[in-house]
Design a protein around this motif. Sequence first.
Motif, PDB file in Angstrom:
ATOM      1  N   THR A  67      -6.378 -11.254   7.444  1.00 13.51           N
ATOM      2  CA  THR A  67      -7.266 -10.087   7.235  1.00 13.51           C
ATOM      3  C   THR A  67      -6.279  -8.925   6.873  1.00 13.51           C
ATOM      4  N   THR A  68      -6.594  -8.202   5.541  1.00 14.24           N
ATOM      5  CA  THR A  68      -5.598  -7.104   4.849  1.00 14.24           C
ATOM      6  C   THR A  68      -6.298  -5.656   4.945  1.00 14.24           C
ATOM      7  N   ALA A  69      -5.452  -4.905   5.009  1.00 15.40           N
ATOM      8  CA  ALA A  69      -5.889  -3.506   5.059  1.00 15.40           C
ATOM      9  C   ALA A  69      -4.888  -2.584   4.244  1.00 15.40           C
ATOM     10  N   ALA A  70      -5.213  -1.370   3.471  1.00 15.42           N
ATOM     11  CA  ALA A  70      -4.306  -0.679   2.786  1.00 15.42           C
ATOM     12  C   ALA A  70      -4.962   0.843   2.911  1.00 15.42           C
ATOM     13  N   LEU A  71      -4.058   1.730   3.252  1.00 15.25           N
ATOM     14  CA  LEU A  71      -4.379   3.045   3.221  1.00 15.25           C
ATOM     15  C   LEU A  71      -3.444   4.047   2.032  1.00 15.25           C
ATOM     16  N   LEU A  72      -4.205   4.398   0.952  1.00 14.73           N
ATOM     17  CA  LEU A  72      -3.391   5.014   0.012  1.00 14.73           C
ATOM     18  C   LEU A  72      -2.151   4.548  -0.452  1.00 14.73           C
ATOM     19  N   TRP A  73      -2.282   3.040  -0.368  1.00 13.62           N
ATOM     20  CA  TRP A  73      -1.103   2.399  -1.095  1.00 13.62           C
ATOM     21  C   TRP A  73      -1.219   2.367  -2.582  1.00 13.62           C
ATOM     22  N   PRO A  74      -0.410   2.869  -3.590  1.00 11.06           N
ATOM     23  CA  PRO A  74      -0.385   2.968  -4.721  1.00 11.06           C
ATOM     24  C   PRO A  74      -0.783   1.677  -5.581  1.00 11.06           C
ATOM     25  N   VAL A  75      -1.488   1.816  -6.463  1.00  9.69           N
ATOM     26  CA  VAL A  75      -1.932   0.639  -7.562  1.00  9.69           C
ATOM     27  C   VAL A  75      -2.596  -0.426  -6.964  1.00  9.69           C
ATOM     28  N   THR A  76      -3.568   0.052  -6.032  1.00  8.77           N
ATOM     29  CA  THR A  76      -4.291  -0.792  -5.318  1.00  8.77           C
ATOM     30  C   THR A  76      -5.821  -0.715  -5.615  1.00  8.77           C
ATOM     31  N   ALA A  77      -6.141   0.279  -6.503  1.00  6.30           N
ATOM     32  CA  ALA A  77      -7.730   0.473  -6.547  1.00  6.30           C
ATOM     33  C   ALA A  77      -8.457  -0.764  -7.264  1.00  6.30           C
TER      34      ALA A  77
END
Length: 435
Positions: A106-116
């Motif tokens: 399971t993955t999560a990202a908060l405001l990590w650049p270049v992930t849109a």
Amino acid sequence: MESYTKYLIVISFDCLSALDFPMLEDLPHFRFLLEKGSFCRSVKTIYPSLTYPCHATIVTGNYPNRHGITSNTLLQPGRTSPDWYWHRSHIKGTTLYDEARAAGMTTAALLWPVTAKANIDFHMPEIFANRRWHSQIAVSLRNGSFRYQLELDRRFGHLRKGLAQPQLDDFVLESAVHTIKTKKPNLLLVHFTDLDTQRHYHGFSSEEAMSALRRHDKRLGRILTVLRESGLESKTTIAVLGDHSALDETKAVKPNVLLRELGLITVNSKGKITAWQAYCKSCDGSAYIYIKDDNENILKLVHKRLSDLAKEKRNGIEKILTGAEAGEKGADSHAAFMLEAGLGFYFTEGFEGCLIDTISKEDVRAKRYTFASHGYSPNKDDYETVLILSGKGIPPYIEVPTMHLVDEGPTFARLLGLDLGKTDGKVREEFLESN
């Protein structure tokens, strides 16, 4: 491949510098990680040392010319606000979060650049509304996890004031704490920008920057607390890192003024660029010079005029690299040249007025210029960043003397039992607990 940990939290404190290390040793939550984990206080960054190329490097283990994110923003001459490399589709090859998800994590990202629009389970991308007809909420929802973001906005949206700091990082913190509690992702990527913002607009060693570091320590403490309360502490590895350092500057250099004087940039009566044959793409402490169609005569003309400027330190050009030389350093080899700024200078894409502007407080308040920036060569003195690893799978009391930003992705992958394939960086075995 055997893993060292079940959960990995990567916390990026944008613009965290090796020069901050003595202060980190005195802050309680950073000190807690340092005393029980391993670290490197001298991590060499990439070229150009900008946030988006750096964060793409961290999750790929590759230099910019290989992963494709060679600047923060796209080459869009004349646009007041160029688009950024927001989208995952800009990255060539695989990433840490791609491999984690492919392995069933399971993955999560908060405001990590270049992930849109990346394939991340719980995702709030770093992207902002860059057209008059766009709204921030709609743009974020469209490029990340719709229901997840709605939930975060409903719970914590009141903490934000647009992109203003420290409110934005306070929102990101509460979102991260909630995500750890309720989603328990195997991989969580979190990007905080408070320190970077304060350094840009107040200076590297300003009290505002020091206050941001203290706020970051409290944010780190909140994350450590929720791990203990959720019963995840013994199963989790925490990676705390910076992406680049920063240098103070007092003068802004505008090479496009020169290119316009040479007739290589055409501007209409409304002050808009309508055509260009050569253009300076700013990377703050460095800059690319692009020449259309590789015109040999223009290339020679531009090189001569830039070389003449570089003869005098007061013009702010410390070094001129060819595109091939830039490529050897991991930057964009498609540029005709790459300029490196001298100490106290940085580059902008302005094409009006004088070649060099002295930066005033009024300029900074109006956000025309900044008091500190990055993007400089990683070979500048006192320009390293840091990495701290603590928790599951990490041996205590190990200091790795030096390493490179490209080594972080392969090392993080190895902790999770993943493989990023053939990368420019390598797994730093010193950080891995011996069986």
